[in-house]
Design a protein around this motif. Sequence first.
Motif, PDB file in Angstrom:
ATOM      1  N   ILE A  81     -17.938  41.908  -9.237  1.00 35.67           N
ATOM      2  CA  ILE A  81     -19.362  42.245  -9.362  1.00 35.67           C
ATOM      3  C   ILE A  81     -19.779  43.243  -8.295  1.00 35.67           C
ATOM      4  N   PHE A  82     -19.349  43.003  -7.051  1.00 38.56           N
ATOM      5  CA  PHE A  82     -19.718  43.940  -5.987  1.00 38.56           C
ATOM      6  C   PHE A  82     -18.978  45.261  -6.143  1.00 38.56           C
ATOM      7  N   GLY A  83     -17.781  45.242  -6.714  1.00 40.28           N
ATOM      8  CA  GLY A  83     -17.112  46.495  -7.029  1.00 40.28           C
ATOM      9  C   GLY A  83     -17.888  47.296  -8.057  1.00 40.28           C
ATOM     10  N   CYS A  84     -18.438  46.603  -9.066  1.00 37.59           N
ATOM     11  CA  CYS A  84     -19.281  47.270 -10.053  1.00 37.59           C
ATOM     12  C   CYS A  84     -20.527  47.852  -9.399  1.00 37.59           C
ATOM     13  N   ILE A  85     -21.138  47.086  -8.489  1.00 39.61           N
ATOM     14  CA  ILE A  85     -22.345  47.571  -7.801  1.00 39.61           C
ATOM     15  C   ILE A  85     -22.029  48.814  -6.979  1.00 39.61           C
ATOM     16  N   GLY A  86     -20.935  48.765  -6.230  1.00 38.29           N
ATOM     17  CA  GLY A  86     -20.572  49.920  -5.416  1.00 38.29           C
ATOM     18  C   GLY A  86     -20.305  51.152  -6.252  1.00 38.29           C
ATOM     19  N   GLY A  87     -19.557  50.979  -7.365  1.00 37.32           N
ATOM     20  CA  GLY A  87     -19.270  52.116  -8.233  1.00 37.32           C
ATOM     21  C   GLY A  87     -20.513  52.670  -8.888  1.00 37.32           C
ATOM     22  N   ALA A  88     -21.443  51.776  -9.282  1.00 44.25           N
ATOM     23  CA  ALA A  88     -22.668  52.224  -9.949  1.00 44.25           C
ATOM     24  C   ALA A  88     -23.563  53.010  -8.999  1.00 44.25           C
ATOM     25  N   VAL A  89     -23.794  52.462  -7.806  1.00 44.01           N
ATOM     26  CA  VAL A  89     -24.674  53.132  -6.837  1.00 44.01           C
ATOM     27  C   VAL A  89     -24.100  54.491  -6.460  1.00 44.01           C
ATOM     28  N   ALA A  90     -22.785  54.520  -6.216  1.00 41.13           N
ATOM     29  CA  ALA A  90     -22.158  55.802  -5.883  1.00 41.13           C
ATOM     30  C   ALA A  90     -22.167  56.745  -7.075  1.00 41.13           C
ATOM     31  N   GLY A  91     -22.168  56.169  -8.286  1.00 40.88           N
ATOM     32  CA  GLY A  91     -22.085  56.996  -9.482  1.00 40.88           C
ATOM     33  C   GLY A  91     -23.392  57.657  -9.882  1.00 40.88           C
ATOM     34  N   PHE A  92     -24.532  56.989  -9.642  1.00 40.99           N
ATOM     35  CA  PHE A  92     -25.792  57.622 -10.066  1.00 40.99           C
ATOM     36  C   PHE A  92     -26.697  58.032  -8.904  1.00 40.99           C
ATOM     37  N   ALA A  93     -26.409  57.574  -7.679  1.00 41.76           N
ATOM     38  CA  ALA A  93     -27.304  57.872  -6.560  1.00 41.76           C
ATOM     39  C   ALA A  93     -26.759  58.937  -5.617  1.00 41.76           C
ATOM     40  N   VAL A  94     -25.485  59.277  -5.719  1.00 41.75           N
ATOM     41  CA  VAL A  94     -24.879  60.252  -4.803  1.00 41.75           C
ATOM     42  C   VAL A  94     -24.317  61.405  -5.629  1.00 41.75           C
ATOM     43  N   PRO A  95     -25.037  62.498  -5.771  1.00 41.47           N
ATOM     44  CA  PRO A  95     -24.544  63.637  -6.563  1.00 41.47           C
ATOM     45  C   PRO A  95     -23.413  64.363  -5.832  1.00 41.47           C
ATOM     46  N   ALA A 109     -16.687  57.289  -5.938  1.00 40.33           N
ATOM     47  CA  ALA A 109     -17.155  56.094  -6.633  1.00 40.33           C
ATOM     48  C   ALA A 109     -16.092  55.001  -6.636  1.00 40.33           C
ATOM     49  N   LEU A 110     -14.840  55.371  -6.821  1.00 34.84           N
ATOM     50  CA  LEU A 110     -13.752  54.380  -6.786  1.00 34.84           C
ATOM     51  C   LEU A 110     -13.600  53.794  -5.386  1.00 34.84           C
ATOM     52  N   ALA A 167     -13.977  49.855  -4.144  1.00 31.42           N
ATOM     53  CA  ALA A 167     -12.994  49.146  -3.332  1.00 31.42           C
ATOM     54  C   ALA A 167     -13.614  48.607  -2.048  1.00 31.42           C
ATOM     55  N   VAL A 168     -14.462  49.409  -1.392  1.00 31.59           N
ATOM     56  CA  VAL A 168     -15.077  48.990  -0.130  1.00 31.59           C
ATOM     57  C   VAL A 168     -16.040  47.822  -0.354  1.00 31.59           C
ATOM     58  N   PHE A 169     -16.857  47.894  -1.401  1.00 27.07           N
ATOM     59  CA  PHE A 169     -17.793  46.805  -1.676  1.00 27.07           C
ATOM     60  C   PHE A 169     -17.038  45.513  -1.998  1.00 27.07           C
ATOM     61  N   GLY A 170     -15.975  45.619  -2.771  1.00 26.31           N
ATOM     62  CA  GLY A 170     -15.168  44.438  -3.068  1.00 26.31           C
ATOM     63  C   GLY A 170     -14.484  43.885  -1.829  1.00 26.31           C
ATOM     64  N   ALA A 171     -13.990  44.794  -0.967  1.00 31.35           N
ATOM     65  CA  ALA A 171     -13.320  44.358   0.264  1.00 31.35           C
ATOM     66  C   ALA A 171     -14.285  43.640   1.197  1.00 31.35           C
ATOM     67  N   LEU A 172     -15.512  44.146   1.297  1.00 31.15           N
ATOM     68  CA  LEU A 172     -16.502  43.492   2.160  1.00 31.15           C
ATOM     69  C   LEU A 172     -16.856  42.102   1.640  1.00 31.15           C
ATOM     70  N   ALA A 229     -18.742  61.074 -12.453  1.00 30.60           N
ATOM     71  CA  ALA A 229     -18.192  59.861 -11.854  1.00 30.60           C
ATOM     72  C   ALA A 229     -17.459  58.989 -12.867  1.00 30.60           C
ATOM     73  N   LYS A 230     -17.430  59.401 -14.128  1.00 34.14           N
ATOM     74  CA  LYS A 230     -16.780  58.588 -15.160  1.00 34.14           C
ATOM     75  C   LYS A 230     -15.273  58.819 -15.167  1.00 34.14           C
ATOM     76  N   LEU A 231     -14.527  57.748 -15.433  1.00 30.10           N
ATOM     77  CA  LEU A 231     -13.080  57.872 -15.559  1.00 30.10           C
ATOM     78  C   LEU A 231     -12.749  58.638 -16.834  1.00 30.10           C
ATOM     79  N   PRO A 232     -11.936  59.685 -16.747  1.00 31.26           N
ATOM     80  CA  PRO A 232     -11.633  60.479 -17.947  1.00 31.26           C
ATOM     81  C   PRO A 232     -10.740  59.712 -18.923  1.00 31.26           C
TER      82      PRO A 232
END
Length: 440
Positions: free
Chosen positions: A170-184, A194-195, A199-204, A261-264
Amino acid sequence: MTEPTKDEPVSDGPADPGVPAAAAPASGFTVPAAQDGPAPKRSFGQLLIEELTTANSFMVTLLAVVLAMVVGGLLIIVVDADARAAWGYFFSAPGDAISYSWYAVRDAYVALFQGAVFDPSSLSGGDAAQIFYPITETLTYAAPLTFTGLAVALAFRAGLFNIGAEGQVIFGCIGGAVAGFAVPLPYGLHLVFALLASAVFGALWGLIPGFLKAKTGAHEVITTIMLNNVAAIFLVWLVTQKGVQDPGRTDAISKKVDETAKLPHIFGDAYRVNLAVLLAIAAAFGVSWLLNRSTLGFEFRAVGANPDAARTAGMSISKAYILVMVVAGALAGLGGGSVLLGTAHALTPSVSAGIGIDGITVALLGRAKPWGVVGAALLIGGLQAGAVKMQAAANIPIDMVNVLQALIVVFIAAPALIKAIFRLRAVTTSGTTTTLAKGW
């Protein structure tokens, strides 16, 4: 035969076993010389039969899956209305009961296979996308399961039961989402960022139970279960907050991640399978190297095998517990990131889809070995991919796949039961009989 005198020794053979029998004093019998030479060479068929009847890890796992399918077949008969009704007239028409039951189980498992691997009916249409679509769906489901399975398996090897992979996802999803739409960021760099955020959000989130285990002795099962609930509740709150929630929607859903930020997709837009498959294989290779080739991995395995001996050898148990949960959390976070950036593209309260919990099944089925986890993820991913087809074609509830997964876990966790049912011989090593002490 004369009685020996007082000073005459009585001998029943040579005192030295290396002395040939012919050199030994006569005593009424001789000791045959030891037979030297190689043992009789066994044929391939004999070796194969021996492996198939031995309670090794492969056979126990395989037979656990087979037994789960058999029990699942019995449950399908109960669920199927026609088969259930036919058994009500068993004494008057036993053939109908057996026939309806056979077709119910056959149709369900055939549909499961067609939805997960290959559907022969797609050949008639000539559409290549339809021919390969089932196997690509299996790969799509298997990629995040590989990450979460590795997260649970790595903790297993260090003696920890990481139930918290779901919260880390869940926190990995949150980290990827925030990085994906909030950081151009530009294409390529944005996906990597974003990846890494996933990883960092999940590790924390994995650091918390690892620290509590190392410093306070808090049991990781309890803390990770509680943290799973905290993560789920936090996600529900987060997706309704201003700046995160999609401004054009009133339901609980976040903004979509940017295209950069999407995986191809690997094989084009006709399939959902994406780069996460290759990343999952790379993660399995990395965990295998970590456990088998690195000093840190050796410490993890030593702590998991015998913490007291590892402490005596100078290893830090606290450090190992913290580091293994951080790495496991990062892997689970990548699993969440692969879902969010690969297929979901936005946060919802159910974005994790339970892949953290399914990772426990994958780790058990894969015997906590990296490449075993990959194979188990393909199996569970195939079950999930084929469940939709099974429900549509055979009218079997999609929850039956969850029942099959649960049965697999039950039988995997009870190797003695599998050994008793199939009458497997105990594993022997160097002539010594050993027993299976754990399920992995």
